[in-house]
Design a protein around this motif. Structure first.
Motif, PDB file in Angstrom:
ATOM      1  N   THR A  79      38.671  93.776 -31.057  1.00  0.00           N
ATOM      2  CA  THR A  79      39.413  95.257 -32.178  1.00  0.00           C
ATOM      3  C   THR A  79      38.399  95.648 -32.956  1.00  0.00           C
ATOM      4  O   THR A  79      37.440  94.642 -33.604  1.00  0.00           O
ATOM      5  CB  THR A  79      40.761  94.718 -32.319  1.00  0.00           C
ATOM      6  N   PRO A  80      38.790  96.758 -33.706  1.00  0.00           N
ATOM      7  CA  PRO A  80      37.865  97.285 -35.054  1.00  0.00           C
ATOM      8  C   PRO A  80      37.956  95.750 -36.389  1.00  0.00           C
ATOM      9  O   PRO A  80      37.226  95.377 -37.205  1.00  0.00           O
ATOM     10  CB  PRO A  80      38.575  98.604 -35.753  1.00  0.00           C
ATOM     11  N   GLN A  81      39.265  95.583 -36.434  1.00  0.00           N
ATOM     12  CA  GLN A  81      39.639  94.103 -38.025  1.00  0.00           C
ATOM     13  C   GLN A  81      38.738  92.776 -36.646  1.00  0.00           C
ATOM     14  O   GLN A  81      38.586  92.834 -37.786  1.00  0.00           O
ATOM     15  CB  GLN A  81      40.653  93.806 -37.713  1.00  0.00           C
ATOM     16  N   LYS A  82      38.312  92.496 -36.049  1.00  0.00           N
ATOM     17  CA  LYS A  82      37.791  91.472 -35.264  1.00  0.00           C
ATOM     18  C   LYS A  82      36.202  91.303 -35.586  1.00  0.00           C
ATOM     19  O   LYS A  82      35.324  90.793 -36.215  1.00  0.00           O
ATOM     20  CB  LYS A  82      37.690  90.671 -34.204  1.00  0.00           C
ATOM     21  N   ALA A  83      35.879  92.802 -35.018  1.00  0.00           N
ATOM     22  CA  ALA A  83      34.314  93.043 -35.579  1.00  0.00           C
ATOM     23  C   ALA A  83      34.199  93.081 -35.988  1.00  0.00           C
ATOM     24  O   ALA A  83      32.701  93.203 -36.947  1.00  0.00           O
ATOM     25  CB  ALA A  83      34.706  94.457 -35.140  1.00  0.00           C
ATOM     26  N   ALA A  84      34.668  93.180 -37.259  1.00  0.00           N
ATOM     27  CA  ALA A  84      33.685  93.318 -38.655  1.00  0.00           C
ATOM     28  C   ALA A  84      34.307  91.349 -39.001  1.00  0.00           C
ATOM     29  O   ALA A  84      33.095  91.641 -40.458  1.00  0.00           O
ATOM     30  CB  ALA A  84      35.160  93.875 -39.820  1.00  0.00           C
ATOM     31  N   ASP A  85      34.707  90.803 -39.097  1.00  0.00           N
ATOM     32  CA  ASP A  85      34.088  89.373 -39.611  1.00  0.00           C
ATOM     33  C   ASP A  85      33.393  88.677 -38.210  1.00  0.00           C
ATOM     34  O   ASP A  85      32.778  87.570 -38.688  1.00  0.00           O
ATOM     35  CB  ASP A  85      35.422  88.784 -38.896  1.00  0.00           C
ATOM     36  N   LEU A  86      32.710  89.413 -37.507  1.00  0.00           N
ATOM     37  CA  LEU A  86      31.628  89.303 -36.380  1.00  0.00           C
ATOM     38  C   LEU A  86      30.091  89.051 -37.482  1.00  0.00           C
ATOM     39  O   LEU A  86      30.005  90.705 -37.690  1.00  0.00           O
ATOM     40  CB  LEU A  86      31.031  89.504 -35.244  1.00  0.00           C
ATOM     41  N   GLU A  87      28.914  88.569 -37.041  1.00  0.00           N
ATOM     42  CA  GLU A  87      27.743  89.104 -37.292  1.00  0.00           C
ATOM     43  C   GLU A  87      26.955  89.706 -36.478  1.00  0.00           C
ATOM     44  O   GLU A  87      26.958  89.250 -34.768  1.00  0.00           O
ATOM     45  CB  GLU A  87      27.285  87.704 -37.552  1.00  0.00           C
ATOM     46  N   TYR A  88      26.127  90.635 -36.667  1.00  0.00           N
ATOM     47  CA  TYR A  88      24.740  91.158 -35.638  1.00  0.00           C
ATOM     48  C   TYR A  88      23.343  91.003 -36.201  1.00  0.00           C
ATOM     49  O   TYR A  88      23.628  91.375 -37.148  1.00  0.00           O
ATOM     50  CB  TYR A  88      26.015  92.884 -35.688  1.00  0.00           C
ATOM     51  N   ASP A  89      22.822  91.138 -35.221  1.00  0.00           N
ATOM     52  CA  ASP A  89      21.679  91.788 -35.364  1.00  0.00           C
ATOM     53  C   ASP A  89      21.054  93.471 -35.815  1.00  0.00           C
ATOM     54  O   ASP A  89      20.106  92.883 -36.519  1.00  0.00           O
ATOM     55  CB  ASP A  89      20.472  90.860 -34.071  1.00  0.00           C
ATOM     56  N   ALA A  90      21.820  93.841 -34.780  1.00  0.00           N
ATOM     57  CA  ALA A  90      21.557  95.468 -35.443  1.00  0.00           C
ATOM     58  C   ALA A  90      23.029  96.387 -35.513  1.00  0.00           C
ATOM     59  O   ALA A  90      23.853  95.713 -34.725  1.00  0.00           O
ATOM     60  CB  ALA A  90      21.080  95.577 -34.781  1.00  0.00           C
ATOM     61  N   ILE A  91      23.158  97.016 -36.297  1.00  0.00           N
ATOM     62  CA  ILE A  91      24.555  98.240 -36.415  1.00  0.00           C
ATOM     63  C   ILE A  91      23.913  99.276 -35.970  1.00  0.00           C
ATOM     64  O   ILE A  91      22.260  99.679 -36.427  1.00  0.00           O
ATOM     65  CB  ILE A  91      24.866  98.009 -37.853  1.00  0.00           C
ATOM     66  N   VAL A  92      24.296  99.910 -34.679  1.00  0.00           N
ATOM     67  CA  VAL A  92      23.882 101.787 -34.694  1.00  0.00           C
ATOM     68  C   VAL A  92      25.084 102.625 -34.819  1.00  0.00           C
ATOM     69  O   VAL A  92      25.491 102.460 -33.973  1.00  0.00           O
ATOM     70  CB  VAL A  92      23.439 101.207 -32.949  1.00  0.00           C
ATOM     71  N   LEU A  93      24.200 103.023 -35.386  1.00  0.00           N
ATOM     72  CA  LEU A  93      26.100 104.328 -35.447  1.00  0.00           C
ATOM     73  C   LEU A  93      25.345 105.679 -34.488  1.00  0.00           C
ATOM     74  O   LEU A  93      24.197 105.873 -34.840  1.00  0.00           O
ATOM     75  CB  LEU A  93      25.346 104.883 -37.668  1.00  0.00           C
TER      76      LEU A  93
END
Length: 79
Positions: free
Chosen positions: A8-22
């Motif tokens: 969910t968007p709320q959980k996605a905000a708490d995770l760590e990513y190697d990259a974010i693609v817009l």
């Protein structure tokens, strides 16, 4: 292939990513594929649409699918 689970968007905000693609259009999807091939394992793709493909859309009816191509970019400027 590993099954993808979408947070969910709320959980996605708490995770760590190697990259974010817009953007989940052609360029964004290719960018994410290149990053994955370069070793990124956690890639978040963010788009305002509820589907992948960006402005490229299709329409299905009676068992047929029609490619509508990209949406036309409209310029409302008077010039």
């Amino acid at each position: 292939m590993q099954e993808t689970k979408f947070p969910t968007p709320q959980k996605a905000a708490d995770l760590e990513y190697d990259a974010i693609v817009l953007g989940a259009g052609v360029s964004g999807l290719v960018s994410a594929a290149v990053l994955a091939n370069q070793g990124c394992q956690q890639i978040l793709i963010v788009d305002e649409y509820g589907h992948i493909g960006g402005n490229h859309m299709d329409w299905s009816t009676n068992g047929y699918t029609f490619d509508m191509g990209s949406l036309i970019f409209q310029d409302d400027s008077p010039y």
